[in-house]
Design a protein around this motif. Structure first.
Motif, PDB file in Angstrom:
ATOM      1  N   ILE A   1     -33.777  18.337   5.386  1.00  0.00           N
ATOM      2  CA  ILE A   1     -34.162  19.500   4.592  1.00  0.00           C
ATOM      3  C   ILE A   1     -34.638  19.075   3.207  1.00  0.00           C
ATOM      4  N   THR A   2     -33.937  18.141   2.603  1.00  0.00           N
ATOM      5  CA  THR A   2     -34.329  17.642   1.284  1.00  0.00           C
ATOM      6  C   THR A   2     -35.722  17.028   1.313  1.00  0.00           C
ATOM      7  N   ALA A   3     -35.968  16.177   2.312  1.00  0.00           N
ATOM      8  CA  ALA A   3     -37.273  15.526   2.418  1.00  0.00           C
ATOM      9  C   ALA A   3     -38.382  16.546   2.635  1.00  0.00           C
ATOM     10  N   MET A   4     -38.137  17.532   3.486  1.00  0.00           N
ATOM     11  CA  MET A   4     -39.158  18.546   3.750  1.00  0.00           C
ATOM     12  C   MET A   4     -39.462  19.351   2.494  1.00  0.00           C
ATOM     13  N   ALA A   5     -38.423  19.708   1.748  1.00  0.00           N
ATOM     14  CA  ALA A   5     -38.620  20.539   0.562  1.00  0.00           C
ATOM     15  C   ALA A   5     -39.437  19.817  -0.499  1.00  0.00           C
ATOM     16  N   LEU A   6     -39.192  18.530  -0.689  1.00  0.00           N
ATOM     17  CA  LEU A   6     -39.847  17.788  -1.768  1.00  0.00           C
ATOM     18  C   LEU A   6     -41.137  17.103  -1.342  1.00  0.00           C
ATOM     19  N   GLU A   7     -41.300  16.830  -0.031  1.00  0.00           N
ATOM     20  CA  GLU A   7     -42.434  16.028   0.426  1.00  0.00           C
ATOM     21  C   GLU A   7     -43.471  16.815   1.227  1.00  0.00           C
ATOM     22  N   LEU A   8     -43.200  18.069   1.559  1.00  0.00           N
ATOM     23  CA  LEU A   8     -44.137  18.867   2.344  1.00  0.00           C
ATOM     24  C   LEU A   8     -45.346  19.252   1.496  1.00  0.00           C
ATOM     25  N   PRO A   9     -46.563  18.957   1.958  1.00  0.00           N
ATOM     26  CA  PRO A   9     -47.749  19.364   1.187  1.00  0.00           C
ATOM     27  C   PRO A   9     -47.806  20.886   1.036  1.00  0.00           C
ATOM     28  N   ILE A  10     -48.328  21.325  -0.089  1.00  0.00           N
ATOM     29  CA  ILE A  10     -48.397  22.760  -0.350  1.00  0.00           C
ATOM     30  C   ILE A  10     -49.283  23.464   0.674  1.00  0.00           C
ATOM     31  N   ARG A  11     -50.263  22.755   1.224  1.00  0.00           N
ATOM     32  CA  ARG A  11     -51.106  23.369   2.260  1.00  0.00           C
ATOM     33  C   ARG A  11     -50.265  23.855   3.424  1.00  0.00           C
ATOM     34  N   ASN A  12     -49.146  23.137   3.709  1.00  0.00           N
ATOM     35  CA  ASN A  12     -48.305  23.511   4.833  1.00  0.00           C
ATOM     36  C   ASN A  12     -47.464  24.751   4.557  1.00  0.00           C
ATOM     37  N   PHE A  13     -47.271  25.095   3.284  1.00  0.00           N
ATOM     38  CA  PHE A  13     -46.612  26.360   2.988  1.00  0.00           C
ATOM     39  C   PHE A  13     -47.416  27.498   3.597  1.00  0.00           C
ATOM     40  N   VAL A  14     -48.743  27.325   3.593  1.00  0.00           N
ATOM     41  CA  VAL A  14     -49.643  28.350   4.121  1.00  0.00           C
ATOM     42  C   VAL A  14     -49.790  28.205   5.636  1.00  0.00           C
ATOM     43  N   SER A  15     -50.156  27.007   6.080  1.00  0.00           N
ATOM     44  CA  SER A  15     -50.531  26.833   7.485  1.00  0.00           C
ATOM     45  C   SER A  15     -49.353  26.939   8.448  1.00  0.00           C
ATOM     46  N   MET A  16     -48.116  26.707   7.969  1.00  0.00           N
ATOM     47  CA  MET A  16     -46.970  26.716   8.871  1.00  0.00           C
ATOM     48  C   MET A  16     -46.017  27.892   8.634  1.00  0.00           C
ATOM     49  N   SER A  17     -46.456  28.867   7.823  1.00  0.00           N
ATOM     50  CA  SER A  17     -45.556  29.985   7.501  1.00  0.00           C
ATOM     51  C   SER A  17     -45.871  31.237   8.287  1.00  0.00           C
ATOM     52  N   SER A  18     -46.760  31.154   9.260  1.00  0.00           N
ATOM     53  CA  SER A  18     -47.155  32.315  10.063  1.00  0.00           C
ATOM     54  C   SER A  18     -47.833  33.384   9.214  1.00  0.00           C
ATOM     55  N   GLY A  19     -48.432  32.946   8.114  1.00  0.00           N
ATOM     56  CA  GLY A  19     -49.117  33.902   7.251  1.00  0.00           C
ATOM     57  C   GLY A  19     -48.229  34.561   6.224  1.00  0.00           C
ATOM     58  N   VAL A  20     -46.939  34.183   6.187  1.00  0.00           N
ATOM     59  CA  VAL A  20     -46.015  34.791   5.229  1.00  0.00           C
ATOM     60  C   VAL A  20     -46.285  34.267   3.817  1.00  0.00           C
ATOM     61  N   PHE A  21     -46.586  32.971   3.708  1.00  0.00           N
ATOM     62  CA  PHE A  21     -46.993  32.402   2.421  1.00  0.00           C
ATOM     63  C   PHE A  21     -48.510  32.305   2.461  1.00  0.00           C
ATOM     64  N   THR A  22     -49.173  33.126   1.653  1.00  0.00           N
ATOM     65  CA  THR A  22     -50.622  33.264   1.754  1.00  0.00           C
ATOM     66  C   THR A  22     -51.361  32.258   0.882  1.00  0.00           C
ATOM     67  N   ALA A  23     -52.679  32.188   1.095  1.00  0.00           N
ATOM     68  CA  ALA A  23     -53.515  31.313   0.275  1.00  0.00           C
ATOM     69  C   ALA A  23     -53.473  31.722  -1.190  1.00  0.00           C
ATOM     70  N   ASP A  24     -53.381  33.038  -1.455  1.00  0.00           N
ATOM     71  CA  ASP A  24     -53.269  33.515  -2.841  1.00  0.00           C
ATOM     72  C   ASP A  24     -51.987  32.997  -3.487  1.00  0.00           C
ATOM     73  N   MET A  25     -50.913  33.017  -2.718  1.00  0.00           N
ATOM     74  CA  MET A  25     -49.639  32.510  -3.235  1.00  0.00           C
ATOM     75  C   MET A  25     -49.737  31.024  -3.549  1.00  0.00           C
ATOM     76  N   ALA A  26     -50.391  30.254  -2.678  1.00  0.00           N
ATOM     77  CA  ALA A  26     -50.558  28.827  -2.915  1.00  0.00           C
ATOM     78  C   ALA A  26     -51.377  28.580  -4.177  1.00  0.00           C
ATOM     79  N   GLU A  27     -52.415  29.381  -4.372  1.00  0.00           N
ATOM     80  CA  GLU A  27     -53.236  29.236  -5.573  1.00  0.00           C
ATOM     81  C   GLU A  27     -52.413  29.515  -6.826  1.00  0.00           C
ATOM     82  N   GLY A  28     -51.566  30.542  -6.751  1.00  0.00           N
ATOM     83  CA  GLY A  28     -50.709  30.863  -7.887  1.00  0.00           C
ATOM     84  C   GLY A  28     -49.687  29.779  -8.167  1.00  0.00           C
ATOM     85  N   LEU A  29     -49.090  29.232  -7.092  1.00  0.00           N
ATOM     86  CA  LEU A  29     -48.112  28.161  -7.253  1.00  0.00           C
ATOM     87  C   LEU A  29     -48.753  26.932  -7.877  1.00  0.00           C
TER      88      LEU A  29
END
Length: 818
Positions: free
Chosen positions: A756-784
């Motif tokens: 869990i630690t490795a995933m939280a710190l090492e996961l690319p931000i693109r994957n917040f979008v592509s692997m969240s089933s659309g829950v974390f949107t591209a707009d959210m990634a841009e804001g982050l």
């Protein structure tokens, strides 16, 4: 294209959509064209198919799948050196896939064990590409014989867990061709796996999922691969570039995120529709082949359990047996010590975790055999801190028994998918227990569990060491079978056990920097390094003892002189000169006596497991082709043999050569041989574990790329939260996140916490979008990203808030991703 008739009827939207998953585990179905949705499920040593699982608290168990047979993982099956047996295992896996309506089993994993610290080594076969390729090919043959597909992975040069989704593997082409690609090549040319899974990492600057040289030029044009390419889950970076490179299917579903990018690229002319059609055609072909596997199947759970036990017995490696203390005498009073005797570690942690139908343990197996045992725990598996009371109890028990058998090994907290090991040591409480027990009972036997090598500071004191690796659901009973002499151990190490971590050739360059990992050691991986540079080892590659003894004799070569286009037959005799029936693994190594280019001392080029009754003798024949004598010539862009003498070495390990002969090989191609003696002398006369920048650049053929991110440049979607520590806002977010993760680690979740630690710190931000089933949107990634780049926080938060309505609408998709 194979299915022009179907592809031509598809709309552009359908073509784009089928190139992404329907959900987490299924391809998109198009009913009007007769294309069903097919299930791709984790393997490789059992099926981890998501189902209606409920954990002990009544909640959904998201990691464990429906019950299936947990066969021994690759770290163990490689030790069997038995391709026929592994093919049988593949057939059984195929049968279970048919029963569960699984179309593609995601395995085998064939990444080379570059370092013993790789946290996922339990899922891989060997440090040697030839052994890896042979074992993988056998498994694929067995599975696909049932019209079930496989997905050989992770293509390519993914040999660590640290920063695996962003790291750039920097390696020269010869090293790739000779060490990291041959297992894939062998599988493709011999069995054509239905799918190949690209890896997360970059390779020489380009993500493998969009690396045209790797996916098209080498894989398809050179090797003739005909199947489908699938990303590792979340491994797609720029989807348009992936299609251009030949990456067919993206998994899991991105719920429109990448589909829209592909659609726009076609309409704008950035991507030719013909390129998309080629990828679609290969996906359609895989789906249609899968229909042949849609049969009503069933399997006998008990039969598969017994097969798992049979396989496990052949995977066990006897490392020491002083005074022939093994096999144990059934009338002896035996102390069985160690929590792993009752609660075994039988597989690795992560995506390959199988929910077994049954689970044997050694304690119960001893009871079933009516052995006089006394059990005590000795340690607590959930910690590595020695417990004086538990150790004291073990000492008391051991004093009063004829033999002490200690079950010890690596826990999930020490090795898992998602993070790498930090050291080669066993848990401190395991070492303390062994030391205390052997001090009061010299008749101590240690049974080890774990997916990779460990140090053994107590080795000289104990009488015997049995290495079980990870043996699957029947490993407990299989281990007792060996300990009691029901079968002689026949496993051989598929990797070298070093004396110290500092002895490993990759140690100074593992796991690399935050940006790159440099494979400076080149072709000197595993025994290729230890044997060439004369390094002492704890146990050599290919080593393993038996309860019997064998005599090798009569080495013959079919010819004394051959051309590099000829084949050479090597024959010799093996006799079982002991008193028990047993099996021996005969190994053939080839040595180039004198070469212009630097080469390892010897390389494995053939092997055969031979079963012999006591007193029986058999003749073994193994054929060697041109590749057994070749190296990859970067000047000729081809495999090359340099004319001269080669030694054929036959032995029971890389360090125990029992027969040898010479053959003269004549090259039929007049090509220039690379000579690095002046430009890279370290590879000839130095130490491959300590290669200079100049030497590495000489073989790399270009300057070494920067190994740290240019912090003057803004973070983008390929960066992780961990990369953001250089910015003011990023550092603050990392401090908060680290504090939370420290509390998660304190929950003592074993390997899960570190994952869990490795995933939280090492996961690319693109994957917040592509692997969240659309829950974390591209707009959210841009804001982050705006916040992480020290932009205006209010507007960044505003973008995140603006994305919430769309994200909330997509929460329902999460259920389909599990």
């Amino acid at each position: 294209m194979k299915h022009q008739d179907i592809v031509s009827k598809m709309t552009l939207r359908e073509k784009v959509a089928i190139c992404s998953g329907k959900d987490y585990w299924h391809t998109l179905d198009i009913e009007r064209l007769g294309l069903p949705s097919v299930n791709l499920t984790d393997g490789p040593h059992g099926i981890r198919q998501q189902g209606e699982n409920v954990d002990k608290d009544g909640g959904a168990d998201l990691l464990m799948g429906v019950p299936a047979t947990c066969f021994p993982p690759a770290c163990a099956t490689a030790a069997s050196w038995n391709t026929e047996l592994i093919e049988e295992m593949g057939d059984a896996l195929g049968a279970e896939c048919q029963e569960k309506r699984v179309s593609v089993l995601l395995g085998p994993g064939v990444n080379i064990k570059r370092s013993p610290l790789c946290g996922r080594n339990f899922e891989y076969f060997s440090e040697d590409p030839y052994l890896t390729g042979k074992m993988a090919t056998a498994l694929i043959k067995g599975v696909q014989g049932r019209n079930i597909g496989t997905s050989i992975k992770h293509f390519a040069a993914n040999n660590q867990e640290a920063r695996r989704m962003t790291i750039d593997t920097v390696a020269d082409e010869r090293t790739l061709r000779e060490i990291y690609l041959p297992a894939f090549e062998m599988a493709v040319k011999e069995e054509q796996p239905w799918t190949i899974m690209s890896s997360y990492n970059r390779l020489n600057g380009t993500y493998t999922s969009e690396n045209k040289w790797l996916l098209t030029d080498v894989l398809r044009k050179e090797w003739g691969y005909e199947g489908m390419l699938v990303t590792d889950w979340g491994g797609s970076n720029i989807r348009v570039d992936g299609i251009k490179a030949g990456q067919d299917l993206e998994m899991p579903a991105s719920f429109g995120y990448n589909e829209e990018k592909l659609h726009s690229a076609i309409l704008s002319g950035e991507l030719a529709e013909e390129a998309l059609d080629v990828c679609v055609d290969r996906i359609v072909d895989m789906v249609l082949k899968s229909k042949d596997g849609f049969v009503d199947g069933s399997y006998d759970i008990d039969e598969h359990h017994e097969l798992s036990r049979k396989i496990a017995r052949e995977c066990i490696v006897l490392l020491k047996n002083e005074d022939n203390i093994l096999p144990l005498k059934k009338d002896a009073k035996i102390a069985v010590i160690g929590e792993m005797a009752r609660s075994p570690r039988y597989q690795g942690a992560g995506s390959s975790l199988v929910n077994p139908h049954k689970l044997d343990n050694a304690f119960d197996a001893f009871i079933d055999e009516k052995v006089n045992i006394v059990y005590t725990a000795g340690y607590d598996k959930t910690t590595d801190i020695p417990d004086a009371r538990l150790i004291g109890d073990a000492v008391t028990v051991a004093k009063n028994c004829d033999v002490a058998v200690i079950f010890a090994g690596l826990t999930d907290a020490y090795e898992s998918e998602g993070f790498d090991r930090k050291k080669l040591d066993l848990p401190a409480n395991h070492n303390a227990l062994i030391t205390a027990v052997v001090n009061v009972n010299p008749n101590t036997v240690v049974v080890l569990s774990g997916g990779s090598p460990v140090l053994m500071p107590w080795l000289s004191k104990v009488k015997a060491v049995v290495n079980g690796y990870l043996l699957g659901q029947a490993g407990g009973s299989a281990t007792v079978d060996i300990l009691l002499g029901k079968e002689s151990p026949s496993g051989k190490l598929p990797e070298t056990y070093p004396l110290a971590l500092s002895d490993c050739s990759a140690t100074k360059n593992f796991p690399g920097s935050k940006k790159t990992v440099e494979y400076r050691e080149g072709v000197y991986v595993g025994y290729r390094y230890y044997d060439t540079f004369k390094k002492d080892v704890l146990f050599p590659f290919g080593f393993g003892l038996s309860y019997s003894e064998f005599k090798y004799s009569g080495l013959k070569l079919s010819k004394k002189k051959i051309k590099d286009t000829d084949k050479l037959t090597v024959s010799f005799k093996i006799k079982n000169v002991g008193k028990v029936d047993a099996a021996e693994v005969a190994q053939i190594y080839v040595r180039d006596v004198e070469s212009t280019i630097y080469r390892p001392e010897k390389e494995l080029k053939g092997f055969k497991k031979v079963y012999l009754k006591a007193g029986e003798e058999k003749t073994v024949e193994i054929e060697l082709c041109s590749r057994a004598f070749s190296f990859w010539n970067v000047l000729a862009n081809d495999w090359t043999v340099e004319s001269g003498d080669f030694e054929i070495l036959v032995g029971s390990s890389s360090r125990d050569i029992l027969l040898d002969a010479k053959v003269k090989v004549e090259a039929t191609k007049d090509v220039e041989i690379p000579d690095y003696r002046e430009t890279a002398p370290g590879y000839y006369t130095g130490d491959a574990a300590d290669i200079s920048d100049a030497d590495f650049e000489a073989v790399l053929g270009r300057p070494i790329p920067p190994n740290h991110r240019d912090e003057s440049q803004p973070l983008d979607l390929t960066n992780s939260l961990g990369d953001a520590v250089s910015s003011r806002n990023g550092a603050a977010i990392n401090r908060v996140l680290t504090a939370i993760l420290d509390k998660v680690a304190a929950l003592n979740l074993g390997g899960t916490g570190d994952m869990i630690t490795a995933m939280a710190l090492e996961l690319p931000i693109r994957n917040f979008v592509s692997m969240s089933s659309g829950v974390f949107t591209a707009d959210m990634a841009e804001g982050l990203l705006q916040i992480l780049n020290d932009g205006p926080i209010p507007s960044g938060v505003g973008k995140i808030i603006a994305g919430l309505p769309a994200g909330l609408k997509n929460i329902k998709n999460l259920a389909g991703m599990i």
